[in-house]
Design an enzyme around this catalytic site. Structure first.
Site, mmCIF file in Angstrom:
data_model
loop_
_atom_site.group_PDB
_atom_site.id
_atom_site.type_symbol
_atom_site.label_atom_id
_atom_site.label_comp_id
_atom_site.label_asym_id
_atom_site.label_seq_id
_atom_site.Cartn_x
_atom_site.Cartn_y
_atom_site.Cartn_z
ATOM 1 N N CYS A 207 -24.675 2.672 -52.296
ATOM 2 C CA CYS A 207 -25.544 2.869 -51.193
ATOM 3 C C CYS A 207 -26.029 4.115 -51.319
ATOM 4 O O CYS A 207 -25.225 5.199 -50.846
ATOM 5 C CB CYS A 207 -24.414 2.302 -49.806
ATOM 6 N N HIS A 208 -27.586 4.390 -51.120
ATOM 7 C CA HIS A 208 -28.027 5.749 -51.129
ATOM 8 C C HIS A 208 -29.365 5.677 -50.300
ATOM 9 O O HIS A 208 -29.831 6.957 -49.824
ATOM 10 C CB HIS A 208 -28.284 6.326 -52.484
ATOM 11 N N ARG A 209 -30.077 4.862 -50.012
ATOM 12 C CA ARG A 209 -31.434 4.942 -49.522
ATOM 13 C C ARG A 209 -31.174 5.359 -48.097
ATOM 14 O O ARG A 209 -30.426 4.951 -47.258
ATOM 15 C CB ARG A 209 -31.975 3.564 -49.561
#
Length: 362
Positions: A207-209
């Site tokens: 999860c990075h956006r």
């Protein structure tokens, strides 16, 4: 006569894609020369010498060390630095990848100097103009002389925008990468033993956006769902530094106690985990495709995807960021009918086809 290609990259996934094409360039000594420029956009502690050794590519000749700041500040500083390099190097082509600020800066710098641009992964669209990546890819496509598309869908997207010249469906270079490193990762990585994991009995999550991490509601929906899934199977979460900071900022870090949280992983370890996972939950475009390539079910933590083929063929569920939707998708893993007889991303020869198009244009 030697022709020169300047490759612009700024994030780890771009280096991984560039590695496949760099290997093809090296097959043409005396004919082609590549100069790699790292903008420094994404700092990754695992992009050490070991990373470049794993990919079998040299460390970039230039590193602009542009990271942090707003989109405008970053893109402007990159544009300034890339322009100077292009004036000095005088390349025949500038090669760009994907949809980052580095991609756009490379495209603009080259276009203003009248150097032809070749865009790998051209034609991808999310149709969400709030995404900075969507803006980057549309503008980069508009100024590119060669539009190197990974799928027929991408070709069709460009045609709808009136772009038909220089458009080629070459397949997805990430499929080349997946095939090349699949067995190497199995043979050399010890990550499953290190983490005490059993093949097909754990979930892998990323999860990075910004659309997820910058929104406390979305971030809690995702991280709480992962914690619930962890009651059934271990959930491995290579935690992006920015995501970690925002979890702490929003008071959500307590959910991490239920997960196997690890630092961002070396490339081959990540490939080994992807192949061995029961399911992958991600907001990464690249990881969605890698799940498809390795025939691992994927749950995409976004409201849209550029890789619509993975959804149409049953390997990917698009669920957004709510706990209920993510949990329901996990519970229904056995339900979708998954097609394995269709190859929307080519046959693993994208790198060779890209080089053929570049050399034909010479």
């Amino acid at each position: 006569m030697t022709r020169k290609i300047v490759t612009i990259v700024g994030a780890r996934p771009q280096f991984i894609k560039a590695a496949a094409i760099s290997r093809e360039i090296l097959k043409h000594p005396g004919t082609l020369e590549e100069v790699m420029v790292h903008t420094g956009q994404h700092y990754d502690p695992n992009m050490s010498q070991v990373f470049f050794d794993e990919l079998e590519i040299p460390v970039p000749k230039y590193n602009l060390e542009v990271s942090g700041g707003t989109h405008g500040v970053m893109t402007g500083r990159m544009l300034e630095g890339i322009e100077k390099i292009l004036i000095d190097e005088k390349p025949n082509w500038v090669l760009i990848y994907g949809d980052t600020n580095s991609t756009l800066a490379g495209a603009l710098a080259a276009a203003k100097l009248h150097i032809p641009v070749a865009h790998v992964e051209a034609g991808l669209r999310s149709f969400n103009m709030r995404m900075p990546e969507e803006v980057n890819r549309i503008l980069s496509d508009r100024v590119s002389a060669l539009l190197l598309c990974p799928t027929q869908t991408a070709v069709d997207n460009l045609a709808l925008e009136g772009l038909i010249q220089g458009v080629h469906n070459v397949g997805d270079v990430m499929y080349d990468v997946a095939l090349y490193y699949r067995e190497r990762a199995r043979a050399s990585s010890r990550i499953l033993e290190t983490l005490g994991l059993v093949e097909k009995e754990f979930a892998l999550a990323t999860c990075h956006r910004a659309e997820n991490t910058d929104d406390a509601v979305r971030l809690e929906g995702i991280i709480s769902a992962l914690a619930e899934i962890a009651r059934e199977v271990p959930v491995v979460l290579p935690l992006h530094p920015r995501t970690k900071k925002l979890l702490q900022q929003f008071g959500l870090e307590h959910y991490l106690a239920d997960l196997k949280v690890v630092e961002p992983l070396p490339f081959l370890d990540m490939v080994a985990l992807e192949q061995a996972a029961k399911v992958i939950l991600t907001d990464s475009g690249g990881v969605q495709k890698e799940a498809f390539f390795y025939q691992v079910p994927c749950i995409t933590l976004r409201d849209e995807t550029e890789w619509v083929e993975t959804v149409e063929l049953g390997w990917n569920q698009l669920v957004g960021a709510s706990n209920a939707q993510i949990s329901a998708a996990y519970s229904s893993l056995a339900s979708p009918v998954r097609t394995t007889q269709v190859a929307p991303y080519g046959n693993g020869s994208a790198s060779r086809l890209i080089l053929e198009e570049l050399m034909r244009e010479y």
